[in-house]
Design an enzyme around this catalytic site. Structure first.
Site, PDB file in Angstrom:
ATOM      1  N   HIS A 266       0.832  -1.205   0.000  1.00 45.75           N
ATOM      2  CA  HIS A 266       0.000   0.000   0.000  1.00 45.75           C
ATOM      3  C   HIS A 266       0.872   1.264   0.000  1.00 45.75           C
ATOM      4  O   HIS A 266       0.722   2.137  -0.851  1.00 45.75           O
ATOM      5  CB  HIS A 266      -0.906  -0.023   1.242  1.00 45.75           C
ATOM      6  CG  HIS A 266      -1.855   1.121   1.330  1.00 45.75           C
ATOM      7  ND1 HIS A 266      -3.149   1.061   0.884  1.00 45.75           N
ATOM      8  CD2 HIS A 266      -1.706   2.379   1.815  1.00 45.75           C
ATOM      9  CE1 HIS A 266      -3.756   2.222   1.082  1.00 45.75           C
ATOM     10  NE2 HIS A 266      -2.898   3.047   1.653  1.00 45.75           N
ATOM     11  N   GLU A 267       1.794   1.328   0.940  1.00 46.26           N
ATOM     12  CA  GLU A 267       2.643   2.532   1.025  1.00 46.26           C
ATOM     13  C   GLU A 267       3.587   2.612  -0.175  1.00 46.26           C
ATOM     14  O   GLU A 267       3.940   3.705  -0.621  1.00 46.26           O
ATOM     15  CB  GLU A 267       3.428   2.547   2.339  1.00 46.26           C
ATOM     16  CG  GLU A 267       2.576   2.484   3.611  1.00 46.26           C
ATOM     17  CD  GLU A 267       1.450   3.517   3.667  1.00 46.26           C
ATOM     18  OE1 GLU A 267       1.581   4.595   3.038  1.00 46.26           O
ATOM     19  OE2 GLU A 267       0.423   3.243   4.313  1.00 46.26           O
ATOM     20  N   HIS A 270       1.744   4.479  -2.853  1.00 49.14           N
ATOM     21  CA  HIS A 270       1.840   5.934  -2.629  1.00 49.14           C
ATOM     22  C   HIS A 270       3.224   6.443  -3.038  1.00 49.14           C
ATOM     23  O   HIS A 270       3.362   7.504  -3.652  1.00 49.14           O
ATOM     24  CB  HIS A 270       1.616   6.259  -1.146  1.00 49.14           C
ATOM     25  CG  HIS A 270       0.182   6.211  -0.708  1.00 49.14           C
ATOM     26  ND1 HIS A 270      -0.795   6.976  -1.291  1.00 49.14           N
ATOM     27  CD2 HIS A 270      -0.433   5.507   0.278  1.00 49.14           C
ATOM     28  CE1 HIS A 270      -1.974   6.742  -0.677  1.00 49.14           C
ATOM     29  NE2 HIS A 270      -1.778   5.850   0.277  1.00 49.14           N
ATOM     30  N   GLU A 296      -4.786   7.613  -3.247  1.00 45.38           N
ATOM     31  CA  GLU A 296      -5.271   6.337  -2.712  1.00 45.38           C
ATOM     32  C   GLU A 296      -5.487   5.334  -3.843  1.00 45.38           C
ATOM     33  O   GLU A 296      -5.335   4.127  -3.647  1.00 45.38           O
ATOM     34  CB  GLU A 296      -6.564   6.589  -1.936  1.00 45.38           C
ATOM     35  CG  GLU A 296      -6.996   5.450  -1.039  1.00 45.38           C
ATOM     36  CD  GLU A 296      -6.119   5.262   0.193  1.00 45.38           C
ATOM     37  OE1 GLU A 296      -5.251   6.121   0.482  1.00 45.38           O
ATOM     38  OE2 GLU A 296      -6.308   4.228   0.881  1.00 45.38           O
TER      39      GLU A 296
END
Lengths: 504, 504
Positions: A266-267, A270, A296
């Site tokens: 997830h990170e 980003h 997101e």
């Protein structure tokens, strides 16, 4: 006296923007260190340093001479489209920083601090009543904040625009209504189906090995460790500390194989976005992700549409089996794929799976809408919460602890705009991914080989490199050929979960 | 119009000092991160952030309103002695920051940058001739810097005073003359004696185990990890990032048992000093170590007078044997003690041992003295270096690489004041330690048990807690009952090395 040619104005602005960006990076370093390495005894001193720096940033962001430069620039009309967009974003940030009176910001900040402290005690005591007067004041102050921006049709529009420029409550309402209509029956059907086994996810997995495997996948995705790094933290995040310094943080749990893995992916999503911004935009108002929804979308694309796909596990199950031969000795690749995609209706947003998560968000967004519109009183919020959960998820929390008191957002900040970005991101993740699939016919086979350079390159060229050059709506239209729409996301979820659970 | 009572002036000053301290801490964080965790690609951006912050700090340190507050305070005479000392130090720092014209500082900074770049190439090429014009200009600029402070009797006095307040070249000359007279024959005698075995120091020692053992000893000494931490770096240092945030960094070599250990103990000594400053002084001009000599005395006291003592190895040899049973299987406690105290005449300052190190410093100090006084021309510096080494250490470097080109100080900074602090620190370390021994009769037995709370407590109360409340000279007099003197240091070295080497 002095001659303000467009060029001298532009150069002065460029210098100022670079300084604002550099100060922002320093602030990010203070926050990153606070969340990773700060000695426990140093918390108070760090808070004072952060407040001091915030004051310096505010001074420079609202500097009257800077305002005059922006006025000078506005008087000139011969800018390129990129320059015009840069100036528009700079103006937007300047207004955001200058319109709220200092005394108001101070009062709001202090109130929110007191509210947060009260919530820390009221939540374990299941005492929503205690929080009612705090929330009532928060609601008043939130409405007052919005009142400084009368150009928006409603307070909710103002709050949504803050994180998702150009988006309106009307659009979000429609998107969320469509999504809810599609999700509720799908979630209902999945709830009736037998659950896959997930027991093996909770065996002992050595933290350092988990980190190593996750870090390798992040690098495979394209995360550049010469311009970033990964450290441990309590609440994972991505942060930009400089033009060439984009870091991620991770939490590892010994008895949970998915926590570190999916928070890393997830990170990383980003971070790929921020690392992919074109170098010439760095240090300008265009030099970062354009909205929380688009941001997101990238974390979710890499976490879910890539990282929870069948092809991903074809690529990485062998690596996990090598890393954890005993723990995974009785597990097949397919069982792993099913386990990381288990869907269950639950009460807690932060524990929710890919499928049910959006219903938590939609519920909160709806309550914010009603509060800000004056159609729901704070004192009725706890009951409204329970009612919304019964309608949407068919569940009722046994107490407010797992109901209206569960999220910090309203108690430690304002009311409005805190939640919708998560689900806008999910919707966009599928829309961008569908566009990538159309452009890259062999994509799934590449993922199954752990080869991501084409996907990463395509996203970098189309989504990341422009930074904030286009508005979110322009970007979505350019990249996907259509405006924001739930179609691809609903199709993705329906296809995936009907196959997984044999329903629909 | 406004009334400036002493109290309002003092409060305004206190606020300003706290902000300067907090900005200093932010700058330290930028530097700490740069030396520990910064991604390689981010170096340029970090340098720009550091320059930006330095500009903000300079603005605030030289702020005219701040200067008026200091003037107001000076007009008032009713301050307590601590307040008066605080104001005197604030004035000293204000003058230091304001007297050098901005254009001069800029020119000096730029010249030094160019000189450093040239040295990076000239050193491996053994090309001192190339550096002569750079050094000549550096010397001119150094003299010009000193000329802004005409209250000092000589440029060297100004440079010494910058890092060791109140110290003069006259005193340093005398101390160094006394020390050289004592050291030269001792070093000569040791050089004739047989060397102890040191082979086992260079076996393989797992870095993480080295770090763990060193960290445990630092904690035993009294280093408080709730207000500090230890990380890896290339060039070890101690840094204060905030009132309750004092960190150390360490370099570990796999085939050198002493590198990580003694750099840990050295930086721990610095950190104990900073952590021991009384809380009420933090964030004021008194809230840190008083001079580089006194600071170095504490790093050396813990590194050498404690950490290289026979008693220390009685306490810790078992721990090293437990940590490295194979590597130390054929080594006795006494052999370890002898190995970490081996003394050899050598050409390189940074590789020098406790005994010979000071002769390197004294040599450089003498050359600086001659350069600044105009008695030595830069073009003759390389030959003067060789001559000084022959006289003092009986050695001649085969080239300038291991001669005048070896240290960065003159090439990447000014000329004057760069070196004497190291040896002043060594001298003071023994003087403070002798005072501690008088006050704590069972000290050696405590060290042999790994019990440091009495020594740490005594140093904290007498040396650390006052911060900069007393001038260095006042502090030395108060704590040891006499002014700076080489007696205890010479006695310590002579006692230790005659016993170790059976000489004298």
């Amino acid at each position: 006296m002095t001659s303000h040619t467009p060029e001298t104005t532009w150069n002065a602005l460029t210098l100022h923007w670079q300084q604002l960006a550099d100060l922002g990076g320093i602030g990010s370093l203070l926050g990153w260190d606070q969340s990773t390495f700060l000695p426990v005894g140093a918390a108070g001193g760090r808070a004072r340093q952060q407040a001091l720096l915030a004051g310096i940033v505010h001074e420079r962001a609202t500097d009257a001479a800077y305002g005059r430069l922006l006025d000078d620039a506005q008087a000139h009309t011969d800018w390129t489209s990129v320059q015009a967009r840069t100036l528009a974003l700079a103006r937007r940030q300047f207004e955001e920083a200058t319109r709220l009176p200092g005394t108001f910001v101070q009062e709001f900040t202090q109130h929110v601090g007191e509210s947060y402290s009260a919530w820390v005690e009221a939540r374990p005591a299941n005492d929503f009543t205690r929080m009612v007067p705090y929330l009532e004041r928060t609601l008043e102050l939130s409405l007052q904040a919005a009142s400084y921006f009368p150009e928006f049709a409603s307070p909710m529009d103002y709050f949504i625009d803050q994180s998702d420029e150009g988006m309106t409550a009307e659009v979000v309402d429609r998107v969320f209504d469509d999504l809810r209509a599609a999700l509720v029956p799908l979630v209902e059907a999945v709830a009736q189906a037998p659950e896959p086994r997930t027991d093996f996810l909770h065996r002992f997995y050595a933290p350092d090995v988990q980190l190593r495997v996750g870090g390798r996948i992040a690098a495979d995705f394209g995360y550049d460790l010469t311009r970033g790094r990964q450290d441990l933290t309590a609440h994972p995040f991505m942060t930009r500390l400089g033009g060439q310094d984009v870091r991620i943080t991770t939490r590892v749990r010994e008895h949970d194989l998915t926590e570190a893995l999916y928070s890393t992916l997830h990170e990383t999503g980003h971070a790929l976005y921020e690392q992919g911004v074109a170098p010439e935009l760095l240090g300008t108002p265009l030099g970062g992700g354009v909205s929380s929804g688009v941001h997101e979308s990238q974390s979710r694309l890499w976490e879910n549409l890539v990282g929870r796909s069948r092809a991903f596990w074809a690529a990485y199950f062998p690596a996990f089996r090598d890393a954890f031969p005993e723990q995974l000795s009785d597990v097949t690749e397919d069982e792993m794929y099913r386990a990381v995609n288990v869907a269950r209706r639950s009460l807690i947003r932060t524990d929710a799976d890919e499928l049910t998560y959006n219903l938590h968000v939609i519920t909160r967004y709806g309550l914010e809408r009603e509060l800000l519109a004056g159609r729901l009183a704070v004192r009725d919020l706890a009951q409204a919460w329970h009612a919304a959960y019964e309608t949407t998820l068919g569940l009722r929390a046994p107490s407010d602890v797992d109901g209206v008191l569960q999220d910090v957002h309203w108690y430690g900040g304002g009311i409005g705009g805190a939640f919708q970005g998560y689900t806008l991101g999910n919707v966009l993740s599928a829309q961008f991914h569908a566009a990538a699939q159309r452009a890259l016919p062999g994509l799934e086979a590449q993922v199954a080989r752990g080869a991501f350079s084409e996907l990463h390159g395509w996203l970098r060229d189309h989504v990341y490199a422009p930074g904030s050059t286009y508005t979110p709506a322009e970007l979505v239209q350019r990249v996907t050929g259509e405006p924001l729409t739930v179609g691809p996301y609903v199709a993705y979820l329906r296809g995936k979960y009907t196959a997984l659970y044999g329903v629909g």
